[in-house]
Design an enzyme around this catalytic site. Structure first.
Site, PDB file in Angstrom:
ATOM      1  N   ARG A 104      10.639  59.143  21.366  1.00  0.00           N
ATOM      2  CA  ARG A 104      10.551  58.156  22.454  1.00  0.00           C
ATOM      3  C   ARG A 104      11.211  58.656  23.729  1.00  0.00           C
ATOM      4  O   ARG A 104      10.683  58.461  24.827  1.00  0.00           O
ATOM      5  CB  ARG A 104      11.151  56.826  22.000  1.00  0.00           C
ATOM      6  N   ASP A 143      26.622  65.350   3.331  1.00  0.00           N
ATOM      7  CA  ASP A 143      27.867  66.019   2.924  1.00  0.00           C
ATOM      8  C   ASP A 143      28.975  65.965   3.974  1.00  0.00           C
ATOM      9  O   ASP A 143      30.130  66.213   3.655  1.00  0.00           O
ATOM     10  CB  ASP A 143      27.591  67.494   2.588  1.00  0.00           C
ATOM     11  N   GLY A 167      22.577  75.430   7.256  1.00  0.00           N
ATOM     12  CA  GLY A 167      21.513  76.407   6.970  1.00  0.00           C
ATOM     13  C   GLY A 167      20.408  76.282   8.012  1.00  0.00           C
ATOM     14  O   GLY A 167      19.949  77.284   8.600  1.00  0.00           O
ATOM     15  N   ARG A 195      33.616  57.559 -20.250  1.00  0.00           N
ATOM     16  CA  ARG A 195      32.187  57.794 -20.036  1.00  0.00           C
ATOM     17  C   ARG A 195      32.006  58.541 -18.714  1.00  0.00           C
ATOM     18  O   ARG A 195      32.794  58.349 -17.784  1.00  0.00           O
ATOM     19  CB  ARG A 195      31.429  56.458 -19.922  1.00  0.00           C
TER      20      ARG A 195
END
Ligand code: ADP
Ligand code: F6P
Length: 325
Positions: A30, A132, A109, A249
């Protein structure tokens, strides 16, 4: 067809997608059109650039995308583009399409690719988009806030069930070797321990020892946050159970953290960065990355940006260790 005086810019998303990328694309499209430019949307990152997979966008091409996760232009990792031949092929495509500049939305990267293209005569502006938050030159990367809130919501759910069973929940969060998402999530969710690459960590001292202390003070359920790639969280859960007696767990949150509607923060910063990137291209400036520093949106040299190192927020780590007991 555009007339010869009209500037043509392209926009692409590269590497791992991040919520808010659509808001950045919308802003580029835009604001570019408002400035009289022709804007091409390039699909599947550098792959699409090398193969000319591009089409003209108009102000309505980006309607109703602001609230959507993922990237409407699709993303990719493209190994061929890392080679000299791949980059020259992309430069050739830019010439054919008459592209005067590119906005590259991605992580470091993708910025290496943007720098390579800038040095080959195609001015590129990078916009940091990754969950990240591991791009050193900028305080913030688009997608981090959404991913953090997604992780927090999931961890809160795990706390409900852990509490009901007096269990320990070991949770792996994403981060690509960087502990920002893990630390922020652990502060927000009261993780007893947070294991990230950036700090020295001893499982017996920092998990087992801490849990035993907490058990003595009447705590019966635990959240242990582990940043992706450090250890097998299932094996860690077994080790915790064997050494503390607390049933444990493990859960890997995984790509759940990359999807979903972007938060207001991600939409707003993405919109600001998109407009800023177009301003630079309008002036013929390339080889820059847009960053947020001390709440200001500014730009930075890509190479300098790529050589910087980002540490964890020391203050937040201290706060974590004081109150998460
Ligand atoms: P991110 O941009 O999220 O860090 P990657 O590291 O996977 O994600 O990079 C995305 C893409 O950027 C790669 O697939 C490749 O096409 C391009 N790229 C990465 N590193 C380089 C490099 N050193 N030179 C040129 N292009 C690169
Ligand atoms: O960079 C974003 C990220 O989600 C990292 O946190 C993670 O390590 C990586 O991408 C996963 O990548 P892939 O999409 O290849 O599974």
């Amino acid at each position: 067809m555009n007339d010869k005086n009209q500037k043509v810019i392209g926009v692409l998303t590269s590497g791992g997608d991040a919520p808010g990328m659509n808001a950045a694309i919308r802003a580029v499209v835009r604001s570019g059109i408002k400035k009289g430019m022709q804007v091409l949307g390039i699909r599947r990152g550098y792959n699409g650039l090398m193969n000319g997979d591009a089409s003209e966008m108009n102000i309505r091409s980006v309607s109703n995308v602001l609230h959507r996760g993922g990237t409407m232009l699709l993303s990719a990792r493209c190994m061929e583009f890392k080679t000299e031949e791949g980059q020259m092929q992309a430069v050739g495509v830019c010439k054919e399409l008459g592209i005067d500049g590119l906005v590259i939305i991605g992580g470091d990267g993708s910025f290496r690719g943007a720098r390579a293209l800038s040095l080959k005569g195609v001015p590129c502006i990078g916009i940091p988009g990754t969950i990240d938050n591991d791009i050193a030159c900028t305080d913030y990367t688009i997608g981090f806030d959404t991913a953090l809130n997604t992780a927090v919501e999931a961890i809160d759910r795990l706390r409900d069930t852990s509490e009901s069973h007096d269990r320990c929940s070991v949770i792996e969060v994403m981060g690509h070797g960087a502990g920002h998402l893990a630390l922020y999530a652990s502060v927000a969710c009261g993780g007893t321990s947070c294991w990230v690459n950036e700090i020295g960590f001893d499982v017996d001292r920092d998990v087992i020892g801490k849990m035993k202390n907490s058990l003595r003070t009447g705590k019966h359920n635990f959240i242990i946050i582990v940043s992706e790639g450090i250890t097998d969280v299932h094996a860690l859960a077994r080790y915790i159970e064997e050494n503390t007696g607390v049933e444990s767990r493990a859960t890997v949150l995984g790509h759940i953290q990359r999807g979903g509607s972007p938060t207001a923060r991600d939409r707003i910063i993405a919109s600001q960065m998109g407009c800023y990137a177009v301003d630079l291209l309008e002036q013929g400036i390339g080889n820059r990355v847009i960053i947020q520093k001390n709440s200001q949106i500014i730009d930075y040299d890509i190479l300098e940006a790529l050589t910087m190192k980002k540490g964890l927020d020391e203050n937040l780590l201290e706060v974590h260790n004081i109150i998460n007991i």
